[in-house]
Design a protein around this motif. Structure first.
Motif, PDB file in Angstrom:
ATOM      1  N   VAL A  68       0.906  -0.925   0.193  1.00  0.00           N
ATOM      2  CA  VAL A  68       0.211  -0.073   0.234  1.00  0.00           C
ATOM      3  C   VAL A  68       0.795   1.644  -0.043  1.00  0.00           C
ATOM      4  O   VAL A  68       1.208   1.888   0.369  1.00  0.00           O
ATOM      5  N   VAL A  69       1.207   1.686  -1.829  1.00  0.00           N
ATOM      6  CA  VAL A  69       1.677   2.879  -0.816  1.00  0.00           C
ATOM      7  C   VAL A  69       0.935   4.569  -1.040  1.00  0.00           C
ATOM      8  O   VAL A  69       0.247   4.534  -2.054  1.00  0.00           O
ATOM      9  N   TRP A  70       1.176   4.530  -0.207  1.00  0.00           N
ATOM     10  CA  TRP A  70      -0.556   6.210  -0.295  1.00  0.00           C
ATOM     11  C   TRP A  70       0.405   7.328  -0.032  1.00  0.00           C
ATOM     12  O   TRP A  70       1.005   7.433   0.153  1.00  0.00           O
ATOM     13  N   HIS A  71      -0.519   7.710  -0.785  1.00  0.00           N
ATOM     14  CA  HIS A  71       0.361   9.410  -0.319  1.00  0.00           C
ATOM     15  C   HIS A  71      -0.851  10.590   0.248  1.00  0.00           C
ATOM     16  O   HIS A  71      -1.144  10.614   1.867  1.00  0.00           O
ATOM     17  N   ARG A  72      -2.512  10.144   0.342  1.00  0.00           N
ATOM     18  CA  ARG A  72      -3.413  11.028   0.702  1.00  0.00           C
ATOM     19  C   ARG A  72      -4.243   9.672   1.812  1.00  0.00           C
ATOM     20  O   ARG A  72      -4.069   9.007   1.000  1.00  0.00           O
ATOM     21  N   PRO A  73      -4.641  10.470   2.843  1.00  0.00           N
ATOM     22  CA  PRO A  73      -5.021   8.982   3.546  1.00  0.00           C
ATOM     23  C   PRO A  73      -5.814   8.864   3.916  1.00  0.00           C
ATOM     24  O   PRO A  73      -6.261   7.053   3.996  1.00  0.00           O
ATOM     25  N   GLU A  74      -6.437   8.785   2.673  1.00  0.00           N
ATOM     26  CA  GLU A  74      -7.789   8.103   2.159  1.00  0.00           C
ATOM     27  C   GLU A  74      -7.209   6.626   1.006  1.00  0.00           C
ATOM     28  O   GLU A  74      -8.087   5.742   1.234  1.00  0.00           O
ATOM     29  N   GLU A  75      -6.029   6.715   1.161  1.00  0.00           N
ATOM     30  CA  GLU A  75      -5.224   6.001   0.263  1.00  0.00           C
ATOM     31  C   GLU A  75      -4.903   4.474   1.224  1.00  0.00           C
ATOM     32  O   GLU A  75      -4.358   3.938   0.337  1.00  0.00           O
ATOM     33  N   ASN A  76      -4.447   4.901   2.217  1.00  0.00           N
ATOM     34  CA  ASN A  76      -4.105   4.381   3.013  1.00  0.00           C
ATOM     35  C   ASN A  76      -4.924   3.053   3.557  1.00  0.00           C
ATOM     36  O   ASN A  76      -5.618   2.969   4.135  1.00  0.00           O
TER      37      ASN A  76
END
Ligand SMILES: [Zn+2]
Length: 393
Positions: A68-76
């Motif tokens: 999981v390579v996330w930028h915005r918290p909802e992508e995590n």
């Protein structure tokens, strides 16, 4: 830090003139026919098909690592969301999806039960226990279309050994690409696997792409399947699967049945078309043969992976311990042996009132913070097992 480079610059050119109604698979823009290693794979596929003992085989389980390579918290995405994707894959690849009954009568006899299960990996490449999920925060939006996605040194996450793990990266692939999957021989090992936009990963509530079937489709590519229309807009190109009817181009949305074009009735409800999740429901027997042949031969060989899995149904809940106990409210539960389960824990106070309930993915440890509650005796229940917890601040 490496500067991000677009994997396929061609994609951006396509976007300039494109107003698609919905995001599509990035596989379209890759010319897979020019890769020498792809050509080699294709040439050998017939031999693989004849060599593979596809009827008398042991159950196949593919260990998965999700990056999981996330930028915005909802992508995590949550562990629960990730596990929902694994479960969706297991339904789709084992003909256990309830909507399989919607396959038109004329295609019912072609349904292929692939017989592959997916699991989160229990052991990492260094032999250490893992829950098969890696989380990396990145500082660039749109990481899912950048080369850096595949490299920890670039802010992404390195692939695990591709002959033992299916690597799934969950990262932002922009507005028009829902995901993409590597075709056998197409990519170097460090970029082999699939990439899915977090919006479309797992059972995510999306009205059109909420059933986890972007990943089903991309794993189809990873296991040697092409789009059902053969990737060129005419009736001469084929997906090289005998039992899927010829088709000129992709279907979108959720078409009425039947649809004709190159064939009298086209199989738009196949996972390798572009229809919305609720409208794609089957792989065929021919697609199954191609996927199974891919699993056991170069460049994949992942069908023989020795990596252990985390299984939902193996946890022995009588073996969990809470420590410290008494505590100030911060309690570690330890599960031995470390196994995977989506577990619901409930906390009751001494009057029997439920004061906390939550679902968590359990591997070796589960941390619970009850420090907001006053001193006292509490009861912690997971499934049908209950233990007394004492909080003393
Ligand atoms: Zn595709």
């Amino acid at each position: 830090m490496r500067k991000g480079i677009l994997i396929w610059p061609a994609i951006m050119l396509v976007f300039a003139g494109m107003r698609a109604q919905h995001p599509v698979c990035g596989f379209d823009w890759e010319d897979i026919s020019t890769e020498e290693s792809v050509e080699r794979f294709e040439r050998q596929l017939d031999t693989f098909l004849s060599q593979s003992n596809l009827t008398n085989r042991s159950p196949i389980t593919i260990p998965v690592v999700v990056h999981v390579v996330w930028h915005r918290p909802e992508e995590n995405l949550s562990d629960v969301g990730i596990l929902s994707q694994i479960e969706a894959l297991n339904r789709d690849f084992n003909a256990e999806n309830a909507d399989l009954s919607t396959v038109p009568d004329e295609f019912q006899g072609l349904i292929g039960n692939i017989g592959i299960r997916f699991c989160l990996a229990a052991i990492d490449p260094y032999g250490n226990p893992t829950n098969g999920i890696i989380r990396k925060q990145c500082f660039t939006p749109g990481m899912g279309l950048m080369e850096a996605l595949f490299f920890s040194s670039g802010g992404g996450s390195d692939a695990w050994n591709i002959s033992q793990y299916l690597n799934i990266w969950v990262a932002d692939t922009g507005d028009w690409i829902s995901g993409f999957g590597s075709y056998p021989g197409q990519t170097p090992p460090e970029k082999t696997g699939i990439v899915v936009h977090p919006k479309y990963f797992g059972l995510n509530g999306h009205p059109k792409f909420g059933l986890g079937r972007v990943a089903t489709h991309e794993i189809g590519h990873f296991l040697g399947l092409k789009h059902i229309w053969g990737d060129s807009p005419d009736c001469s190109s084929d997906d090289e699967v005998a039992d899927t009817p010829l088709q000129g181009s992709a279907y979108n949305g959720c078409p009425d049945y039947p649809q004709n074009g190159c064939s009298e009735s086209e199989m738009f409800m196949n996972y390798m078309d572009y229809v919305e999740d609720p409208c794609m429901v089957l792989f065929t027997e021919g697609q199954k043969q191609r996927m199974l042949a891919t699993l056991f031969h170069p460049p994949s060989r992942i069908g023989n992976s020795p990596v252990l899995c985390l299984h939902n149904d193996q946890i022995s809940l009588s073996t969990w311990k809470a420590a410290p106990n008494p505590s100030k409210g911060q309690v570690f539960l330890t599960f031995e042996p470390p196994l995977m389960k989506l577990a619901r824990y409930s906390v009751y106070n001494c009057t029997g009132q439920l004061i906390r309930q939550e679902e968590k993915l359990v591997n070796r440890e589960l941390f619970i913070d009850l420090s907001e509650f006053p001193n006292g005796i509490y009861f912690l229940r997971i499934d049908n097992h209950c233990q007394k917890i004492i909080i003393s601040h």
